[in-house]
Motif scaffolding. Sequence first.
Motif, PDB file in Angstrom:
ATOM      1  N   ILE A  81      37.027  30.448  25.181  1.00  0.00           N
ATOM      2  CA  ILE A  81      36.413  30.564  26.516  1.00  0.00           C
ATOM      3  C   ILE A  81      36.848  29.398  27.405  1.00  0.00           C
ATOM      4  O   ILE A  81      37.241  29.602  28.564  1.00  0.00           O
ATOM      5  N   LEU A  82      36.803  28.180  26.876  1.00  0.00           N
ATOM      6  CA  LEU A  82      37.171  27.010  27.668  1.00  0.00           C
ATOM      7  C   LEU A  82      38.632  27.067  28.114  1.00  0.00           C
ATOM      8  O   LEU A  82      38.955  26.718  29.256  1.00  0.00           O
ATOM      9  N   GLN A  83      39.512  27.505  27.229  1.00  0.00           N
ATOM     10  CA  GLN A  83      40.923  27.629  27.599  1.00  0.00           C
ATOM     11  C   GLN A  83      41.119  28.678  28.690  1.00  0.00           C
ATOM     12  O   GLN A  83      41.972  28.540  29.557  1.00  0.00           O
ATOM     13  N   GLY A  84      40.292  29.732  28.648  1.00  0.00           N
ATOM     14  CA  GLY A  84      40.405  30.781  29.647  1.00  0.00           C
ATOM     15  C   GLY A  84      39.902  30.355  31.013  1.00  0.00           C
ATOM     16  O   GLY A  84      40.574  30.577  32.026  1.00  0.00           O
ATOM     17  N   ILE A  85      38.744  29.720  31.065  1.00  0.00           N
ATOM     18  CA  ILE A  85      38.161  29.382  32.373  1.00  0.00           C
ATOM     19  C   ILE A  85      38.828  28.171  33.011  1.00  0.00           C
ATOM     20  O   ILE A  85      38.763  27.998  34.236  1.00  0.00           O
ATOM     21  N   THR A  86      39.468  27.312  32.209  1.00  0.00           N
ATOM     22  CA  THR A  86      40.138  26.134  32.771  1.00  0.00           C
ATOM     23  C   THR A  86      41.640  26.348  32.942  1.00  0.00           C
ATOM     24  O   THR A  86      42.304  25.501  33.531  1.00  0.00           O
ATOM     25  N   ARG A  87      42.156  27.453  32.395  1.00  0.00           N
ATOM     26  CA  ARG A  87      43.601  27.733  32.408  1.00  0.00           C
ATOM     27  C   ARG A  87      44.371  26.557  31.797  1.00  0.00           C
ATOM     28  O   ARG A  87      45.429  26.173  32.289  1.00  0.00           O
ATOM     29  N   ASN A  88      43.818  25.989  30.748  1.00  0.00           N
ATOM     30  CA  ASN A  88      44.433  24.834  30.092  1.00  0.00           C
ATOM     31  C   ASN A  88      44.443  25.057  28.586  1.00  0.00           C
ATOM     32  O   ASN A  88      43.388  25.193  27.967  1.00  0.00           O
ATOM     33  N   ASN A 223      40.214  37.436  31.537  1.00  0.00           N
ATOM     34  CA  ASN A 223      41.614  37.741  31.849  1.00  0.00           C
ATOM     35  C   ASN A 223      41.937  37.386  33.298  1.00  0.00           C
ATOM     36  O   ASN A 223      42.986  36.809  33.598  1.00  0.00           O
ATOM     37  N   LEU A 224      41.024  37.736  34.215  1.00  0.00           N
ATOM     38  CA  LEU A 224      41.249  37.481  35.638  1.00  0.00           C
ATOM     39  C   LEU A 224      41.123  35.998  35.978  1.00  0.00           C
ATOM     40  O   LEU A 224      41.864  35.476  36.814  1.00  0.00           O
ATOM     41  N   LEU A 225      40.195  35.298  35.311  1.00  0.00           N
ATOM     42  CA  LEU A 225      40.061  33.861  35.547  1.00  0.00           C
ATOM     43  C   LEU A 225      41.288  33.090  35.068  1.00  0.00           C
ATOM     44  O   LEU A 225      41.550  31.975  35.528  1.00  0.00           O
ATOM     45  N   GLY A 226      42.031  33.671  34.130  1.00  0.00           N
ATOM     46  CA  GLY A 226      43.260  33.044  33.656  1.00  0.00           C
ATOM     47  C   GLY A 226      44.382  33.099  34.670  1.00  0.00           C
ATOM     48  O   GLY A 226      45.389  32.396  34.530  1.00  0.00           O
ATOM     49  N   LEU A 227      44.240  33.951  35.704  1.00  0.00           N
ATOM     50  CA  LEU A 227      45.222  34.027  36.780  1.00  0.00           C
ATOM     51  C   LEU A 227      44.928  32.948  37.825  1.00  0.00           C
ATOM     52  O   LEU A 227      43.980  32.191  37.700  1.00  0.00           O
ATOM     53  N   ASN A 228      45.732  32.913  38.872  1.00  0.00           N
ATOM     54  CA  ASN A 228      45.450  31.990  39.971  1.00  0.00           C
ATOM     55  C   ASN A 228      44.140  32.375  40.656  1.00  0.00           C
ATOM     56  O   ASN A 228      43.799  33.550  40.728  1.00  0.00           O
ATOM     57  N   GLU A 229      43.439  31.380  41.187  1.00  0.00           N
ATOM     58  CA  GLU A 229      42.150  31.642  41.838  1.00  0.00           C
ATOM     59  C   GLU A 229      42.252  32.644  42.989  1.00  0.00           C
ATOM     60  O   GLU A 229      41.412  33.528  43.097  1.00  0.00           O
ATOM     61  N   PRO A 230      43.266  32.535  43.882  1.00  0.00           N
ATOM     62  CA  PRO A 230      43.363  33.519  44.976  1.00  0.00           C
ATOM     63  C   PRO A 230      43.486  34.953  44.470  1.00  0.00           C
ATOM     64  O   PRO A 230      42.909  35.873  45.062  1.00  0.00           O
ATOM     65  N   VAL A 231      44.206  35.139  43.353  1.00  0.00           N
ATOM     66  CA  VAL A 231      44.358  36.477  42.779  1.00  0.00           C
ATOM     67  C   VAL A 231      43.015  36.972  42.252  1.00  0.00           C
ATOM     68  O   VAL A 231      42.611  38.121  42.492  1.00  0.00           O
ATOM     69  N   ALA A 232      42.301  36.111  41.513  1.00  0.00           N
ATOM     70  CA  ALA A 232      40.996  36.487  40.964  1.00  0.00           C
ATOM     71  C   ALA A 232      40.002  36.822  42.074  1.00  0.00           C
ATOM     72  O   ALA A 232      39.267  37.814  41.996  1.00  0.00           O
ATOM     73  N   ILE A 233      40.004  36.004  43.124  1.00  0.00           N
ATOM     74  CA  ILE A 233      39.111  36.261  44.256  1.00  0.00           C
ATOM     75  C   ILE A 233      39.499  37.561  44.952  1.00  0.00           C
ATOM     76  O   ILE A 233      38.649  38.351  45.373  1.00  0.00           O
ATOM     77  N   GLY A 234      40.810  37.812  45.040  1.00  0.00           N
ATOM     78  CA  GLY A 234      41.313  39.002  45.709  1.00  0.00           C
ATOM     79  C   GLY A 234      40.905  40.301  45.042  1.00  0.00           C
ATOM     80  O   GLY A 234      40.763  41.331  45.717  1.00  0.00           O
ATOM     81  N   VAL A 235      40.689  40.278  43.725  1.00  0.00           N
ATOM     82  CA  VAL A 235      40.270  41.502  43.026  1.00  0.00           C
ATOM     83  C   VAL A 235      38.747  41.578  42.874  1.00  0.00           C
ATOM     84  O   VAL A 235      38.228  42.430  42.158  1.00  0.00           O
ATOM     85  N   GLY A 236      38.054  40.669  43.547  1.00  0.00           N
ATOM     86  CA  GLY A 236      36.594  40.779  43.601  1.00  0.00           C
ATOM     87  C   GLY A 236      35.820  39.956  42.603  1.00  0.00           C
ATOM     88  O   GLY A 236      34.622  40.176  42.413  1.00  0.00           O
ATOM     89  N   VAL A 237      36.460  38.998  41.934  1.00  0.00           N
ATOM     90  CA  VAL A 237      35.757  38.165  40.963  1.00  0.00           C
ATOM     91  C   VAL A 237      35.070  36.995  41.677  1.00  0.00           C
ATOM     92  O   VAL A 237      35.699  36.310  42.489  1.00  0.00           O
ATOM     93  N   ARG A 238      33.806  36.801  41.407  1.00  0.00           N
ATOM     94  CA  ARG A 238      33.082  35.633  41.937  1.00  0.00           C
ATOM     95  C   ARG A 238      33.384  34.458  41.005  1.00  0.00           C
ATOM     96  O   ARG A 238      32.686  34.216  40.017  1.00  0.00           O
ATOM     97  N   VAL A 239      34.465  33.755  41.329  1.00  0.00           N
ATOM     98  CA  VAL A 239      35.093  32.817  40.397  1.00  0.00           C
ATOM     99  C   VAL A 239      34.117  31.751  39.910  1.00  0.00           C
ATOM    100  O   VAL A 239      33.966  31.536  38.698  1.00  0.00           O
ATOM    101  N   GLU A 240      33.449  31.067  40.829  1.00  0.00           N
ATOM    102  CA  GLU A 240      32.599  29.958  40.424  1.00  0.00           C
ATOM    103  C   GLU A 240      31.417  30.434  39.574  1.00  0.00           C
ATOM    104  O   GLU A 240      31.054  29.808  38.585  1.00  0.00           O
ATOM    105  N   LYS A 241      30.812  31.557  39.964  1.00  0.00           N
ATOM    106  CA  LYS A 241      29.679  32.089  39.203  1.00  0.00           C
ATOM    107  C   LYS A 241      30.111  32.454  37.777  1.00  0.00           C
ATOM    108  O   LYS A 241      29.450  32.079  36.802  1.00  0.00           O
ATOM    109  N   GLU A 242      31.232  33.180  37.655  1.00  0.00           N
ATOM    110  CA  GLU A 242      31.712  33.596  36.330  1.00  0.00           C
ATOM    111  C   GLU A 242      32.105  32.386  35.494  1.00  0.00           C
ATOM    112  O   GLU A 242      31.831  32.327  34.289  1.00  0.00           O
TER     113      GLU A 242
END
Length: 335
Positions: A81-88, A223-242
């Motif tokens: 989970i940490l690797q996914g949400i931090t993209r690290n 999966n979407l959080l692993g992408l760039n933030e603009p892409v995740a936001i563009g497909v409707g993901v509430r990035v900070e909340k998730e």
Amino acid sequence: MIQQALLKKQRIILCILLALITISIILGMGIGYSSLSYDRLLPTLLGQGSFKEEFVLFSIRLPRMIITLLAGMALALSGAILQGITRNDLADPGIIGINSGAGVAIAVFFLFFPIEAGSFVYLLPLVAFAGALITACLIYVFSYSRNAGLQPVKLVLVGIGFSMALSGLMIVLISSAERTKVDFIVKWIAGNIWGSDWPFIWAILPWLAIFIPFTLYKANRLNLLGLNEPVAIGVGVRVEKERIVLMLTAVALASAAVSVTGGITFIGLMAPHIAKALVGPRNQLFIPIAVLIGGWLLLLADTVGRNLVGPEGIPAGIMVALIGAPYFMYLLLKK
């Protein structure tokens, strides 16, 4: 759409891992300071063993192995989970200081608060969660930039700094405590599986029963959080909340694990990487494999460590670090 070939490969790998876990448990039940004959394992499991055989198996071996398996699963899932949400790819609850935060909270609770035997087991994961949560929030705040968002490299560096600072605080706490309590804290730091009784299993099991299905439910979000933030936001993901919800999940899993196993690192780093190498980066595919790999790695490390030298053996945390530290350096140089 996930390819059928990948799904088939995932099922085969899961079956292989379940077989490896079963073999490791059978081998672990027989070897140890008080060895048991393998032809007596089945009768003992069925309640037809001697008092000594049943005591060794049901009071010492089985609870310890189940605890180790469950803790390894929790640490692996937390790392994924940490690797996914931090993209690290270097994120791990032990490396970035979350485990240390849980450890300081447990040390303070153990040294300075009155302890009741009945509630101690079930309070430990909650105390560890509180310490880990405060640490995770501070790491997140120091790694976040209003303009650039969460910075993955900065998060690892800040986390390592917090880990070192909290380790220093742990030494200060130890230096002011009485000898009997110091022994417990020292074993905790080394990653010694100390919570090896059935109540500890019931204390950690609900956390896994809730958060493994929850994480699989959130796999698409990961999966979407692993992408760039603009892409995740563009497909409707509430990035900070998730990101916050999933970080709380990772913190809860890691704190529940280390509350009964001590300060174990690198499981959350290695297991997701091995799983991704086997089936790719889709969270739906690699998370179940990473969970089983994490459980098996910690089970194997503890089984080998406790039978390597003397009656006390080598703590599982040290055995894992012997493998994990070089792997961490390899990833650090690669990235």
